[in-house]
Write a protein that holds these residues in place. Structure first.
Motif, PDB file in Angstrom:
ATOM      1  N   ARG A 192      20.975  46.403  31.498  1.00 41.90           N
ATOM      2  CA  ARG A 192      22.353  46.074  31.138  1.00 41.90           C
ATOM      3  C   ARG A 192      22.722  44.719  31.712  1.00 41.90           C
ATOM      4  NH1 ARG A 192      25.053  51.055  33.467  1.00 41.90           N
ATOM      5  NH2 ARG A 192      26.585  49.490  33.981  1.00 41.90           N
ATOM      6  N   PRO A 193      23.424  43.908  30.934  1.00 40.55           N
ATOM      7  CA  PRO A 193      23.784  42.574  31.431  1.00 40.55           C
ATOM      8  C   PRO A 193      24.836  42.639  32.534  1.00 40.55           C
ATOM      9  CG  PRO A 193      24.669  42.929  29.224  1.00 40.55           C
ATOM     10  CD  PRO A 193      23.844  44.121  29.556  1.00 40.55           C
ATOM     11  N   LEU A 194      24.794  41.652  33.418  1.00 41.71           N
ATOM     12  CA  LEU A 194      25.824  41.499  34.438  1.00 41.71           C
ATOM     13  C   LEU A 194      27.011  40.765  33.822  1.00 41.71           C
ATOM     14  CD1 LEU A 194      23.568  40.466  37.445  1.00 41.71           C
ATOM     15  CD2 LEU A 194      24.733  42.650  37.127  1.00 41.71           C
ATOM     16  N   GLY A 195      28.181  40.980  34.370  1.00 40.97           N
ATOM     17  CA  GLY A 195      29.388  40.364  33.840  1.00 40.97           C
ATOM     18  C   GLY A 195      29.604  38.944  34.332  1.00 40.97           C
ATOM     19  N   ALA A 196      30.564  38.293  33.707  1.00 43.78           N
ATOM     20  CA  ALA A 196      30.925  36.928  34.091  1.00 43.78           C
ATOM     21  C   ALA A 196      31.317  36.897  35.565  1.00 43.78           C
ATOM     22  CB  ALA A 196      32.068  36.425  33.221  1.00 43.78           C
ATOM     23  N   GLY A 197      30.922  35.853  36.234  1.00 47.78           N
ATOM     24  CA  GLY A 197      31.224  35.688  37.646  1.00 47.78           C
ATOM     25  C   GLY A 197      30.129  36.212  38.558  1.00 47.78           C
ATOM     26  N   ALA A 198      29.137  36.916  37.991  1.00 48.34           N
ATOM     27  CA  ALA A 198      28.028  37.412  38.806  1.00 48.34           C
ATOM     28  C   ALA A 198      27.221  36.235  39.340  1.00 48.34           C
ATOM     29  CB  ALA A 198      27.136  38.332  37.981  1.00 48.34           C
ATOM     30  N   VAL A 199      26.866  36.301  40.615  1.00 49.12           N
ATOM     31  CA  VAL A 199      26.053  35.264  41.246  1.00 49.12           C
ATOM     32  C   VAL A 199      24.909  35.948  41.979  1.00 49.12           C
ATOM     33  CG1 VAL A 199      25.971  33.410  42.969  1.00 49.12           C
ATOM     34  CG2 VAL A 199      28.000  33.690  41.531  1.00 49.12           C
ATOM     35  N   LEU A 200      23.693  35.516  41.675  1.00 49.77           N
ATOM     36  CA  LEU A 200      22.488  35.960  42.374  1.00 49.77           C
ATOM     37  C   LEU A 200      21.867  34.742  43.036  1.00 49.77           C
ATOM     38  CD1 LEU A 200      20.982  38.287  39.627  1.00 49.77           C
ATOM     39  CD2 LEU A 200      22.151  38.991  41.729  1.00 49.77           C
ATOM     40  N   VAL A 201      21.506  34.879  44.294  1.00 51.80           N
ATOM     41  CA  VAL A 201      20.938  33.769  45.060  1.00 51.80           C
ATOM     42  C   VAL A 201      19.640  34.239  45.685  1.00 51.80           C
ATOM     43  CG1 VAL A 201      21.290  32.183  46.988  1.00 51.80           C
ATOM     44  CG2 VAL A 201      23.250  32.903  45.605  1.00 51.80           C
ATOM     45  N   ALA A 246      14.775  27.653  53.664  1.00 52.89           N
ATOM     46  CA  ALA A 246      14.260  26.342  53.294  1.00 52.89           C
ATOM     47  C   ALA A 246      14.949  25.817  52.038  1.00 52.89           C
ATOM     48  CB  ALA A 246      12.754  26.412  53.069  1.00 52.89           C
ATOM     49  N   LEU A 247      15.333  26.721  51.133  1.00 49.35           N
ATOM     50  CA  LEU A 247      15.898  26.325  49.846  1.00 49.35           C
ATOM     51  C   LEU A 247      16.515  27.556  49.206  1.00 49.35           C
ATOM     52  CD1 LEU A 247      15.794  23.750  47.934  1.00 49.35           C
ATOM     53  CD2 LEU A 247      13.855  24.860  46.836  1.00 49.35           C
ATOM     54  N   TYR A 248      17.511  27.340  48.346  1.00 50.37           N
ATOM     55  CA  TYR A 248      18.110  28.425  47.581  1.00 50.37           C
ATOM     56  C   TYR A 248      17.919  28.158  46.094  1.00 50.37           C
ATOM     57  CZ  TYR A 248      20.849  29.500  51.800  1.00 50.37           C
ATOM     58  OH  TYR A 248      21.252  29.813  53.077  1.00 50.37           O
ATOM     59  N   PHE A 249      17.625  29.221  45.356  1.00 48.38           N
ATOM     60  CA  PHE A 249      17.716  29.198  43.903  1.00 48.38           C
ATOM     61  C   PHE A 249      18.864  30.133  43.571  1.00 48.38           C
ATOM     62  CE2 PHE A 249      12.949  28.465  43.894  1.00 48.38           C
ATOM     63  CZ  PHE A 249      13.055  27.138  43.531  1.00 48.38           C
ATOM     64  N   ALA A 250      19.762  29.709  42.720  1.00 47.47           N
ATOM     65  CA  ALA A 250      20.907  30.553  42.381  1.00 47.47           C
ATOM     66  C   ALA A 250      21.101  30.569  40.879  1.00 47.47           C
ATOM     67  CB  ALA A 250      22.169  30.022  43.065  1.00 47.47           C
ATOM     68  N   MET A 251      21.728  31.641  40.421  1.00 46.33           N
ATOM     69  CA  MET A 251      22.141  31.719  39.025  1.00 46.33           C
ATOM     70  C   MET A 251      23.515  32.359  38.999  1.00 46.33           C
ATOM     71  SD  MET A 251      19.206  34.443  37.745  1.00 46.33           S
ATOM     72  CE  MET A 251      19.809  34.686  36.102  1.00 46.33           C
ATOM     73  N   ALA A 252      24.408  31.766  38.212  1.00 47.31           N
ATOM     74  CA  ALA A 252      25.788  32.221  38.117  1.00 47.31           C
ATOM     75  C   ALA A 252      26.135  32.447  36.657  1.00 47.31           C
ATOM     76  CB  ALA A 252      26.730  31.184  38.732  1.00 47.31           C
ATOM     77  N   LYS A 253      26.661  33.627  36.346  1.00 40.68           N
ATOM     78  CA  LYS A 253      27.022  33.979  34.967  1.00 40.68           C
ATOM     79  C   LYS A 253      28.377  33.365  34.656  1.00 40.68           C
ATOM     80  CE  LYS A 253      26.111  36.452  31.224  1.00 40.68           C
ATOM     81  NZ  LYS A 253      25.692  37.828  31.172  1.00 40.68           N
ATOM     82  N   GLN A 254      28.416  32.550  33.625  1.00 39.29           N
ATOM     83  CA  GLN A 254      29.648  31.885  33.225  1.00 39.29           C
ATOM     84  C   GLN A 254      30.545  32.828  32.434  1.00 39.29           C
ATOM     85  OE1 GLN A 254      28.065  28.549  31.044  1.00 39.29           O
ATOM     86  NE2 GLN A 254      27.902  27.313  32.888  1.00 39.29           N
ATOM     87  N   THR A 255      31.818  32.505  32.387  1.00 41.95           N
ATOM     88  CA  THR A 255      32.766  33.276  31.588  1.00 41.95           C
ATOM     89  C   THR A 255      32.530  32.985  30.107  1.00 41.95           C
ATOM     90  OG1 THR A 255      34.426  31.532  31.554  1.00 41.95           O
ATOM     91  CG2 THR A 255      34.510  33.086  33.424  1.00 41.95           C
ATOM     92  N   PRO A 256      33.009  33.842  29.213  1.00 46.38           N
ATOM     93  CA  PRO A 256      32.873  33.545  27.781  1.00 46.38           C
ATOM     94  C   PRO A 256      33.464  32.178  27.405  1.00 46.38           C
ATOM     95  CG  PRO A 256      33.493  35.830  28.072  1.00 46.38           C
ATOM     96  CD  PRO A 256      33.570  35.176  29.440  1.00 46.38           C
ATOM     97  N   ALA A 257      34.558  31.793  28.048  1.00 53.31           N
ATOM     98  CA  ALA A 257      35.165  30.489  27.765  1.00 53.31           C
ATOM     99  C   ALA A 257      34.238  29.338  28.152  1.00 53.31           C
ATOM    100  CB  ALA A 257      36.497  30.348  28.501  1.00 53.31           C
TER     101      ALA A 257
END
Length: 177
Positions: free
Chosen positions: A103-112, A124-135
């Motif tokens: 199931r997809p995560l909702g807008a505003g979800a952040v995984l680091v 040493a370093l971060y990789f992050a992904m942030a789910k954008q809002t539909p807008a």
């Protein structure tokens, strides 16, 4: 804030390991455009290309310590598996990884993913992904963030999109617990 030699070496390894294998005559590991949306990753026609910017402090950098540890520290799948990592999640991504990849995560979800040199307790370093809002397009924004919180690259990064397109659902890898 000065970046450690180890973090700089890790970033150099990162860029070398993730250099696009396609036409390298127009990009190189040291070229920030190698992280841009140019490349074979599919994109909607309406998305704007990522424009490389000078390093700046990530707006979430000061809140990293408040994120929930979503996975125990283990070998990372990034950078040829040579680093340890743990995944952190914000409240909007609280269901990760128990949600599983179905199931997809909702807008505003952040995984680091906090990356550590094997055996070290210092990030040493971060990789992050942030789910954008539909807008904002509703897609994932990917970030490469130094340990000091400075953003090296962000946006619809082709190298990130290319791998995460293989995820079972919503560009997120995970497993049900």
């Amino acid at each position: 804030m000065r970046c450690s030699c180890r973090a700089l070496a890790l970033f150099a390894t990162l860029t070398a390991a993730c250099t696009p294998s396609a036409d390298t005559s127009s990009s190189s590991a040291a070229d920030p455009s190698a992280w841009s949306t140019e490349g074979p990753a599919p994109r909607p026609a309406s998305s704007a290309p990522t424009v490389p910017t000078a390093p700046h402090r990530w707006e979430l950098a000061d809140r990293l310590s408040s994120l929930r540890k979503a996975t125990p520290r283990a070998r990372s799948q990034h950078l040829s598996g040579e680093h340890d990592a743990e995944v952190l999640a914000n409240d909007a991504a609280a269901a990760y990884p128990a949600l599983g990849p179905q199931r997809p995560l909702g807008a505003g979800a952040v995984l680091v993913e906090a990356l550590y040199t094997a055996g070290s307790s210092d990030v040493a370093l971060y990789f992050a992904m942030a789910k954008q809002t539909p807008a904002q397009g509703g897609e994932w924004e990917y970030l490469v963030v130094r340990a000091d919180g400075q953003v090296e690259q962000r946006g619809r990064l082709a190298l990130c999109e290319r791998c995460h397109a293989e995820a079972p659902e919503d560009h997120v890898f995970g497993r049900a617990r």
